[in-house]
Design a protein around this motif. Structure first.
Motif, PDB file in Angstrom:
ATOM      1  N   UNK A 168      -0.727 -36.875  37.386  1.00  0.00           N
ATOM      2  CA  UNK A 168      -1.726 -36.756  36.329  1.00  0.00           C
ATOM      3  C   UNK A 168      -2.372 -35.377  36.306  1.00  0.00           C
ATOM      4  N   UNK A 169      -2.542 -34.783  37.510  1.00  0.00           N
ATOM      5  CA  UNK A 169      -3.138 -33.445  37.553  1.00  0.00           C
ATOM      6  C   UNK A 169      -2.219 -32.429  36.870  1.00  0.00           C
ATOM      7  N   UNK A 170      -0.920 -32.546  37.160  1.00  0.00           N
ATOM      8  CA  UNK A 170       0.028 -31.631  36.518  1.00  0.00           C
ATOM      9  C   UNK A 170       0.053 -31.800  35.013  1.00  0.00           C
ATOM     10  N   UNK A 171      -0.028 -33.047  34.567  1.00  0.00           N
ATOM     11  CA  UNK A 171      -0.072 -33.303  33.120  1.00  0.00           C
ATOM     12  C   UNK A 171      -1.319 -32.700  32.494  1.00  0.00           C
ATOM     13  N   UNK A 172      -2.453 -32.816  33.169  1.00  0.00           N
ATOM     14  CA  UNK A 172      -3.692 -32.242  32.641  1.00  0.00           C
ATOM     15  C   UNK A 172      -3.620 -30.720  32.596  1.00  0.00           C
ATOM     16  N   UNK A 173      -3.036 -30.109  33.643  1.00  0.00           N
ATOM     17  CA  UNK A 173      -2.895 -28.644  33.644  1.00  0.00           C
ATOM     18  C   UNK A 173      -1.978 -28.171  32.525  1.00  0.00           C
ATOM     19  N   UNK A 174      -0.873 -28.878  32.321  1.00  0.00           N
ATOM     20  CA  UNK A 174       0.049 -28.491  31.246  1.00  0.00           C
ATOM     21  C   UNK A 174      -0.607 -28.630  29.883  1.00  0.00           C
ATOM     22  N   UNK A 175      -1.358 -29.712  29.677  1.00  0.00           N
ATOM     23  CA  UNK A 175      -2.045 -29.892  28.389  1.00  0.00           C
ATOM     24  C   UNK A 175      -3.079 -28.801  28.164  1.00  0.00           C
ATOM     25  N   UNK A 176      -3.839 -28.475  29.226  1.00  0.00           N
ATOM     26  CA  UNK A 176      -4.829 -27.411  29.090  1.00  0.00           C
ATOM     27  C   UNK A 176      -4.192 -26.070  28.786  1.00  0.00           C
ATOM     28  N   UNK A 177      -3.028 -25.785  29.392  1.00  0.00           N
ATOM     29  CA  UNK A 177      -2.338 -24.514  29.122  1.00  0.00           C
ATOM     30  C   UNK A 177      -1.865 -24.442  27.677  1.00  0.00           C
TER      31      UNK A 177
ATOM     32  N   UNK B 173      10.465 -31.470  30.367  1.00  0.00           N
ATOM     33  CA  UNK B 173       9.376 -31.092  31.267  1.00  0.00           C
ATOM     34  C   UNK B 173       8.245 -32.107  31.195  1.00  0.00           C
ATOM     35  N   UNK B 174       7.968 -32.592  29.999  1.00  0.00           N
ATOM     36  CA  UNK B 174       6.919 -33.602  29.846  1.00  0.00           C
ATOM     37  C   UNK B 174       7.274 -34.876  30.588  1.00  0.00           C
ATOM     38  N   UNK B 175       8.535 -35.301  30.496  1.00  0.00           N
ATOM     39  CA  UNK B 175       8.960 -36.489  31.219  1.00  0.00           C
ATOM     40  C   UNK B 175       8.862 -36.303  32.727  1.00  0.00           C
ATOM     41  N   UNK B 176       9.203 -35.094  33.210  1.00  0.00           N
ATOM     42  CA  UNK B 176       9.082 -34.828  34.643  1.00  0.00           C
ATOM     43  C   UNK B 176       7.635 -34.864  35.099  1.00  0.00           C
ATOM     44  N   UNK B 177       6.731 -34.314  34.264  1.00  0.00           N
ATOM     45  CA  UNK B 177       5.314 -34.358  34.623  1.00  0.00           C
ATOM     46  C   UNK B 177       4.770 -35.773  34.636  1.00  0.00           C
ATOM     47  N   UNK B 178       5.363 -36.648  33.836  1.00  0.00           N
ATOM     48  CA  UNK B 178       4.937 -38.044  33.816  1.00  0.00           C
ATOM     49  C   UNK B 178       5.577 -38.876  34.917  1.00  0.00           C
ATOM     50  N   UNK B 179       6.420 -38.234  35.741  1.00  0.00           N
ATOM     51  CA  UNK B 179       7.026 -38.933  36.864  1.00  0.00           C
ATOM     52  C   UNK B 179       8.332 -39.605  36.552  1.00  0.00           C
ATOM     53  N   UNK B 180       8.960 -39.298  35.423  1.00  0.00           N
ATOM     54  CA  UNK B 180      10.226 -39.900  35.059  1.00  0.00           C
ATOM     55  C   UNK B 180      11.352 -38.885  35.203  1.00  0.00           C
ATOM     56  N   UNK B 181      12.580 -39.403  35.312  1.00  0.00           N
ATOM     57  CA  UNK B 181      13.762 -38.548  35.440  1.00  0.00           C
ATOM     58  C   UNK B 181      14.565 -38.608  34.144  1.00  0.00           C
ATOM     59  N   UNK B 182      14.367 -37.643  33.268  1.00  0.00           N
ATOM     60  CA  UNK B 182      15.096 -37.697  31.987  1.00  0.00           C
ATOM     61  C   UNK B 182      16.538 -37.231  32.152  1.00  0.00           C
ATOM     62  N   UNK B 183      17.333 -37.629  31.207  1.00  0.00           N
ATOM     63  CA  UNK B 183      18.732 -37.195  31.184  1.00  0.00           C
ATOM     64  C   UNK B 183      18.836 -35.799  30.574  1.00  0.00           C
ATOM     65  N   UNK B 184      19.729 -34.936  31.091  1.00  0.00           N
ATOM     66  CA  UNK B 184      19.879 -33.596  30.501  1.00  0.00           C
ATOM     67  C   UNK B 184      20.627 -33.579  29.175  1.00  0.00           C
TER      68      UNK B 184
END
Length: 288
Positions: free
Chosen positions: A1-10, A103-114
């Motif tokens: 959640x911290x990483x998601x908040x930092x990305x949103x703020x950026x 990147x958003x999926x990774x920040x949410x803790x999921x493993x997306x397909x490439x």
């Protein structure tokens, strides 16, 4: 959640910076201003690049731009560099959108397909050609605006002539009244003709060819004859009335065509209602 908040703020901070940079008025370069008065076509040159500017200015690049697109950009008062900047932004957005999603999926803790990365090139191509589509769709509206501007310019010139202004003075005074793209182009052309100490009628004919408005060439012919001592004030007013009547006729034809196009959709509910009454009777006949 911290990483998601930092990305949103950026992202929010970067958007705020871009908004501030975009609304700041740009400083006009001196060589661009001089090139505007020195070039034959101040907005778009014949080869698709804009006249004037420095060595690395977009005006010196040979950009792929059709004559139709040049005229539409002139009608909108947009520089060519702004149009291709929009194309680059949309293409970059289409290219990076799958990566941003991953990147958003990774920040949410999921493993997306490439797999979505494969669609980045298709998104870039679609984003590159999207401004072309938007520009083409806006063509009728800007053509109508240009036609209205020409008629208004004619009316203003006729009023200036009735106020006993000379032919060149009436054209210059009428062009300075509005900030519409056509009026600005006429003002620049008349100012260039004044600095070069030559009659402005050649500039009006050049603008008529550049903007595809032959009415301006007719105005130049009438005003040039009047400047030579021929009394053509009545001819000018008659020409203005003729253009108004022709424009009104075209508008009525377009409205009639739109009305006829709507009648097709009006008949569809009636046909469906008729089928709703006929189908049960036909089914009974077939059963017997």
């Amino acid at each position: 959640m911290i990483g998601w908040a930092l990305a949103s703020g950026a992202v929010v901070g970067l958007g705020a910076i871009l908004i501030v940079v975009g609304i700041r008025p740009a400083t006009v370069r001196l060589d661009d201003a001089l090139g505007l008065l020195g070039a034959r076509s101040p907005s778009v040159a014949a080869d698709g690049a804009e006249g004037g500017g420095g060595r690395w200015s977009p005006r010196n690049w040979r950009l792929p731009l059709s004559q139709r697109q040049q005229q539409l950009l002139l009608m909108q008062g947009r520089p060519v560099g702004d149009f291709f900047t929009e194309k680059a932004v949309f293409a970059l957005a289409g290219l990076l959108l799958p990566g941003i999603w991953m990147i958003t999926m990774l920040l949410l803790g999921q493993r997306p397909s490439p797999t979505p990365l494969v669609f980045g090139l298709a998104g870039a191509a679609a984003g590159y050609f999207l401004p072309d589509l938007l520009l083409a769709r806006s063509a009728p509206a800007h053509r109508r605006a240009t036609t209205d501007a020409v008629h208004t310019f004619f009316d203003l010139v006729a009023l200036e002539r009735l106020a006993n202004a000379s032919a060149s003075q009436s054209v210059a005074a009428a062009a300075e009244i509005s900030d519409a793209p056509l009026f600005r182009r006429i003002t620049v052309g008349l100012e260039r003709a004044r600095l070069e100490q030559r009659p402005p009628w050649g500039e009006l004919r050049e603008i008529a060819r550049e903007w595809d408005v032959p009415e301006l060439a007719d105005l130049a012919d009438v005003m040039q004859l009047e400047e030579q001592g021929v009394g053509l004030a009545g001819v000018l007013q008659a020409r203005v009335k003729e253009l108004r009547d022709a424009h009104l006729t075209r508008q009525k034809i377009a409205a009639q065509e739109a009305s006829e196009g709507l009648t097709i959709w009006m008949t569809i509910p009636a046909m469906l209602l008729g089928l709703a009454f006929l189908i049960p009777a036909l089914l009974r006949l077939l059963e017997t």
